[in-house]
Design an enzyme around this catalytic site. Structure first.
Site, mmCIF file in Angstrom:
data_model
loop_
_atom_site.group_PDB
_atom_site.id
_atom_site.type_symbol
_atom_site.label_atom_id
_atom_site.label_comp_id
_atom_site.label_asym_id
_atom_site.label_seq_id
_atom_site.Cartn_x
_atom_site.Cartn_y
_atom_site.Cartn_z
ATOM 1 N N ARG A 219 0.803 -1.227 0.000
ATOM 2 C CA ARG A 219 0.000 0.000 0.000
ATOM 3 C C ARG A 219 0.838 1.280 0.000
ATOM 4 N NH1 ARG A 219 -2.662 -3.752 2.798
ATOM 5 N NH2 ARG A 219 -1.713 -3.219 4.804
ATOM 6 N N ASP A 266 30.443 2.129 -4.897
ATOM 7 C CA ASP A 266 30.421 2.657 -3.521
ATOM 8 C C ASP A 266 31.703 2.229 -2.801
ATOM 9 O OD1 ASP A 266 29.449 4.096 -1.362
ATOM 10 O OD2 ASP A 266 28.072 2.533 -0.685
#
Length: 372
Positions: A219, A266
């Site tokens: 949701r 990274d």
């Protein structure tokens, strides 16, 4: 300057594979790509140089700890050993003084055409504390005139800034974009609507997809959901087997349109060394195999290199080799607006070249036509 030549059995030009090819280059640029005499070719593969838009250190040096030209040279040399021909040295969340010093050093590198340095990536300090990762909370702060003055500089080459959109407004993002800053979203707990608003304001990238960002749920799409669903944004992703589960990596590969997923490392200081630990702000980071862990137990960057990440994509994720190479060169070049001169092996392009063996291991590397 004399013309140099390389004859190889296989060449990937950024789009297609070619066989038995002779590449000629001079004055830092590729002059011609033509058929080679088969007797002269090396049984190796020539590919476009890798472009890493998120690299914190290498060769035992960390840019934050020592923002100097010597650090940049050390980083470039370490990563060139693994096929990286262009870097955005990355400044982790830190004080304004460190940011200013780093900017001055980058400007000096750009002015002197230091090989391999394209610009700078400020990863922070405008991040979300709940998703800070190992970024020091003491330096996380809103955007002020002091940082804006750094981002407004026109002598830094390619400028990239990672922000959390819940802590920086759409108007501020638009302001950064107007200053020719590439705005990436990351280290964020924002909901999907806030992320969408940041994209509408001009943000075009996501920093290390999945890591340190609000997750996708049924949701609430979160930052991960919006990043995967949005067809126009680029996502950096760390293919080291620690930062992203292979299934999650395959989901990203299936979700993003071709050209919008880019490999980043990274990388921290141990890349290219045997170092097993290093100082990081007030603590230390420990290396176990190819995994870096802070004292908090969190991942603290990586010891990944671009050639290794390309191989991981091919062998562990089933990515076609040419596509994996594009994710490490052509697509990053497109993301940072450099694809007119980088990411391909073609006449007029920069002679940023990598020679790989059949296992994908870097044998030689040229930056601007100069053997590293």
């Amino acid at each position: 300057m004399s013309t140099e030549q390389i004859a190889v059995a296989k060449l990937f030009d950024g789009e297609n594979w070619q066989h038995n090819v002779l590449v000629s280059f001079s004055n830092g640029l590729i002059h011609s790509v033509s058929a080679a005499n088969v007797k002269e070719v090396q049984n190796l593969t020539l590919v476009p140089g890798f472009i890493d838009v998120q690299v914190n250190g290498g060769g035992g040096a960390l840019f934050n700890t020592a923002p100097t030209l010597e650090t940049l040279r050390t980083m470039v040399k370490a990563h060139a050993g693994f096929g990286s021909t262009a870097l955005l040295p990355t400044v982790i969340t830190d004080s304004v003084a460190v940011m200013q010093q780093a900017a001055d050093v980058i400007a000096s590198a750009i002015a002197s055409n230091l090989p391999g340095v394209l610009g700078v990536h400020f990863e922070g300090p405008h991040l979300s504390v709940p998703k800070k990762g190992v970024h020091p909370v003491a330096h996380i702060r809103p955007l002020s005139e002091q940082e804006l003055a750094i981002y407004a500089r026109t002598d830094l080459g390619v400028k990239m800034v990672t922000v959390a959109p819940e802590n920086i407004s759409p108007a501020q993002i638009s302001q950064l974009v107007a200053l020719n800053v590439i705005v990436c979203l990351g280290h964020s707990n924002a909901d999907g609507a806030v992320v969408e608003a940041a994209i509408a304001a001009g943000a075009t990238g996501f920093t290390h997809l999945y890591n340190a960002m609000s997750p996708l749920t049924s949701r609430e799409p979160g930052m991960v959901g919006v990043a995967l669903a949005n067809p126009d944004t680029w996502c950096g992703i760390i293919f080291d087997g620690h930062h992203v589960h292979p299934t999650a990596a395959k989901l990203a590969l299936a979700s993003k349109p071709r050209g919008k997923l880019i490999i980043v490392t990274d990388a921290m200081s141990p890349v290219g060394t045997t170092d097993t630990e290093f100082a990081f702000f007030d603590g230390k980071v420990t290396r176990t195999g190819n995994k870096l862990t802070a004292e908090s137990g969190q991942l603290a960057g990586s010891v990944l290199d671009m050639a290794g990440a390309v191989q991981y994509a091919v062998t562990e994720l089933g990515v076609e080799q040419g596509e994996a190479l594009r994710m490490a060169s052509l697509y990053p070049a497109e993301f940072i607006g450099q694809s007119a001169t980088m990411g391909r092996i073609a006449p007029g392009y920069r002679a940023d070249l990598v020679l790989l063996d059949n296992a994908g291991v870097t044998q030689q590397c040229w930056i601007g036509g100069k053997l590293q």
